[in-house]
Write an enzyme that holds these catalytic residues in place. Structure first.
Site, PDB file in Angstrom:
ATOM      1  N   TYR A 142      -0.602   8.293  -2.538  1.00 19.68           N
ATOM      2  CA  TYR A 142      -0.611   8.067  -3.987  1.00 19.68           C
ATOM      3  C   TYR A 142      -1.807   8.769  -4.658  1.00 19.68           C
ATOM      4  CZ  TYR A 142       2.797   4.143  -3.752  1.00 19.68           C
ATOM      5  OH  TYR A 142       3.915   3.358  -3.590  1.00 19.68           O
ATOM      6  N   GLY A 143      -2.813   9.110  -3.860  1.00 22.41           N
ATOM      7  CA  GLY A 143      -4.126   9.491  -4.394  1.00 22.41           C
ATOM      8  C   GLY A 143      -4.190  10.725  -5.260  1.00 22.41           C
ATOM      9  N   CYS A 167     -11.266   3.494  -0.835  1.00 24.85           N
ATOM     10  CA  CYS A 167      -9.949   3.913  -0.354  1.00 24.85           C
ATOM     11  C   CYS A 167      -9.769   3.191   0.976  1.00 24.85           C
ATOM     12  CB  CYS A 167      -9.891   5.423  -0.170  1.00 24.85           C
ATOM     13  SG  CYS A 167      -8.394   5.994   0.665  1.00 24.85           S
ATOM     14  N   THR A 168      -8.567   2.673   1.205  1.00 22.47           N
ATOM     15  CA  THR A 168      -8.380   1.794   2.364  1.00 22.47           C
ATOM     16  C   THR A 168      -8.576   2.493   3.713  1.00 22.47           C
ATOM     17  OG1 THR A 168      -6.026   2.223   2.181  1.00 22.47           O
ATOM     18  CG2 THR A 168      -6.842   0.178   1.228  1.00 22.47           C
ATOM     19  N   HIS A 169      -8.505   3.833   3.733  1.00 24.27           N
ATOM     20  CA  HIS A 169      -8.751   4.536   4.997  1.00 24.27           C
ATOM     21  C   HIS A 169     -10.240   4.617   5.334  1.00 24.27           C
ATOM     22  CE1 HIS A 169      -4.610   5.939   4.753  1.00 24.27           C
ATOM     23  NE2 HIS A 169      -4.722   6.544   5.907  1.00 24.27           N
ATOM     24  N   GLU A 185      -6.244  10.387   9.468  1.00 22.13           N
ATOM     25  CA  GLU A 185      -4.900  10.387  10.056  1.00 22.13           C
ATOM     26  C   GLU A 185      -4.792  11.395  11.208  1.00 22.13           C
ATOM     27  OE1 GLU A 185      -1.841  10.078   7.032  1.00 22.13           O
ATOM     28  OE2 GLU A 185      -2.547   8.042   6.671  1.00 22.13           O
ATOM     29  N   CYS A 191      -4.122  -1.092  -2.142  1.00 23.48           N
ATOM     30  CA  CYS A 191      -4.272   0.358  -2.282  1.00 23.48           C
ATOM     31  C   CYS A 191      -5.172   0.569  -3.486  1.00 23.48           C
ATOM     32  CB  CYS A 191      -2.896   0.970  -2.523  1.00 23.48           C
ATOM     33  SG  CYS A 191      -2.930   2.705  -3.033  1.00 23.48           S
ATOM     34  N   ASN A 192      -6.273   1.275  -3.284  1.00 20.20           N
ATOM     35  CA  ASN A 192      -7.205   1.480  -4.388  1.00 20.20           C
ATOM     36  C   ASN A 192      -6.558   2.231  -5.544  1.00 20.20           C
ATOM     37  OD1 ASN A 192     -10.343   0.836  -3.712  1.00 20.20           O
ATOM     38  ND2 ASN A 192      -9.185   1.194  -1.848  1.00 20.20           N
ATOM     39  N   THR A 193      -5.776   3.276  -5.228  1.00 17.44           N
ATOM     40  CA  THR A 193      -5.179   4.078  -6.294  1.00 17.44           C
ATOM     41  C   THR A 193      -4.216   3.233  -7.133  1.00 17.44           C
ATOM     42  OG1 THR A 193      -5.376   6.044  -4.914  1.00 17.44           O
ATOM     43  CG2 THR A 193      -3.902   6.188  -6.799  1.00 17.44           C
ATOM     44  N   ASP A 218       0.860  -1.182   0.000  1.00 16.33           N
ATOM     45  CA  ASP A 218       0.000   0.000   0.000  1.00 16.33           C
ATOM     46  C   ASP A 218       0.899   1.235   0.000  1.00 16.33           C
ATOM     47  OD1 ASP A 218      -2.417   1.572   0.366  1.00 16.33           O
ATOM     48  OD2 ASP A 218      -1.775   1.900   2.421  1.00 16.33           O
ATOM     49  N   SER A 219       0.301   2.392  -0.265  1.00 22.54           N
ATOM     50  CA  SER A 219       1.044   3.649  -0.204  1.00 22.54           C
ATOM     51  C   SER A 219       1.493   3.969   1.222  1.00 22.54           C
ATOM     52  CB  SER A 219       0.181   4.791  -0.727  1.00 22.54           C
ATOM     53  OG  SER A 219      -1.015   4.874   0.022  1.00 22.54           O
TER      54      SER A 219
END
Lengths: 278, 278
Positions: B50-51, B192-194, B160, B81-83, B18-19
């Protein structure tokens, strides 16, 4: 060095770098204050932001960028990023044989000189605030001053979302600045290159009595002094315009749009380079 | 390949990248669903996020990370990571001789299969939404479905900052999701993973009738199927625990704290590597 060599060096450009677009607010002040100087700007858009990253990483990134700027024969370098100035200036300065300045010392100097009650607030990224470099530089000027720091990690994404005058941004600012106001600060250093774009919103939150210090402006002034002292000022151009070049590590088109929205002139071509190769 | 070689391959770990920290929500689902599998996780914390970056850059970063994961002898790779899944999966898949999956297709598949009114919303980073890959994958499953995308760039910084249940985050969510609700979506992909960390806040904004799809969960399920099909499942461990390793490109300590807050177990040592060297 011969007189001709000195003449050529004086005509060399200033290297300016930042983690991304924010440093353009510093480039803008340099263009305003030193209109004869050419600029080579590098924005590390592939690795932006720097504000949450470690000292080791920021030093490594800064060294790569300085190696790239040297290939452009710059006569001096401005670190137009508060985080890189806080974490990397001391290390990279030692390795260099041309002048280099960051944005922290100029901002710290003017805040220390102008505070009336000796209470200065500093806002910036997490890494800038944690580095404690603003308090260090301010106390070098005046050991009596109390410095209150506050990291504001949401300000950069809010600026990049374009919410410059939004109630959400205002509420975030109120929350971030609340304790600094309780501490009774009379000066607030906008210690991240994006923050001057929130100037009027921050002014609304802190009121008219708190002096807002923009390190970008002070840095451009200090750069001018430095060039004069070292005899590195660009000769008079007799009407010819300065020439600025822009390099990025990612997504040149997006950078160009942002640059054109905050700079007084169209930036023209932007070139993308692989910064890790330097 | 001999039976012994196959046995060794089955014992090899899954590479997950992932990023930054977000992909840990995917790693968490893999640990829950496939408790026998070892994981080698890489978080690109030096170059996060990365987004907002370009396809070229994300492909280059993903290729470097995959080269690193290959040095760890992984038997399969998950782009958590989705992006990176949106921008790099197709390109890196062609160069690989081991299975690789991203998080987009599994999420798209379940949303297409479960929507009742044929209106699906997708939220994600700017680069994920601009890539139009979610609509592409969803329409491959069901060409009749309408897909409405919305980039939510403030969600990651808000997560975050830890403002998971904050009125500011709620106001931002209301603004981002307003038009999707007007469009009458009955499913919303948390692309998005968040975003799964904002699940209950988003639930409050969209109400009970909208189905929230978490690609992390679907990806772990699909990974299990893939390993079974390819005969790559880890043998039964007879009570022995799986072993997970964590690598990052910056600030290992901070990563570790975040990881320990969202994973069911302490992650132990985290190793920092120079990802540009791969």
């Amino acid at each position: 060095m011969s007189v001709t060599d000195m003449g050529n060096i004086r005509k060399a450009p200033i290297g300016v770098f930042d983690s991304g677009v924010g440093g353009l607010t510093v480039a803008r002040e340099i263009m305003r204050n030193l209109p004869n100087e050419d600029i080579v700007y590098f924005g590390d858009t592939a690795r932006v932001p720097y504000g949450s990253k470690s000292k080791d990483t920021i030093i490594r990134f800064s060294q790569q960028i300085i190696r790239f700027l040297r290939t452009q024969n710059v006569k001096a370098i401005v670190i137009a990023c508060n985080t890189a100035s806080a974490l990397a200036l001391d290390e990279v300065e030692e390795e260099l044989d041309i002048p280099i300045i960051g944005v922290l010392k100029p901002g710290a100097k003017v805040a220390a000189a102008t505070t009336r009650n000796g209470k200065i607030g500093v806002i910036g990224t997490e890494s800038t605030i944690n580095s404690q470099m603003y308090p260090k530089y301010i106390r070098e000027q005046n050991p009596e001053v109390a410095v209150y720091g506050k990291a504001c990690p949401l300000f950069v994404p809010l600026v990049e979302e374009g919410w410059l005058k939004d109630p959400v941004t205002e509420e975030v600012a109120r929350r971030y600045l609340e304790n600094l106001l309780k501490d009774g600060i009379d000066s607030l250093i906008l210690g991240c290159t994006h923050y001057p774009l929130l100037r009027s919103l921050i002014r609304g939150v802190v009121g008219e009595t708190v002096n807002l210090v923009n390190p970008a402006y002070e840095t451009a002034r200090e750069l001018g002094e430095l060039l004069r002292e070292e005899g590195l000022e660009h000769p008079e151009r007799n009407g010819q315009k300065a020439c600025h070049q822009f390099y990025v590590s990612d997504a040149a088109e997006k950078f160009r749009n942002f640059a054109n929205s905050i700079l007084p002139c169209d930036i023209g071509e932007t070139q993308k380079i692989h910064i890790e190769d330097y």
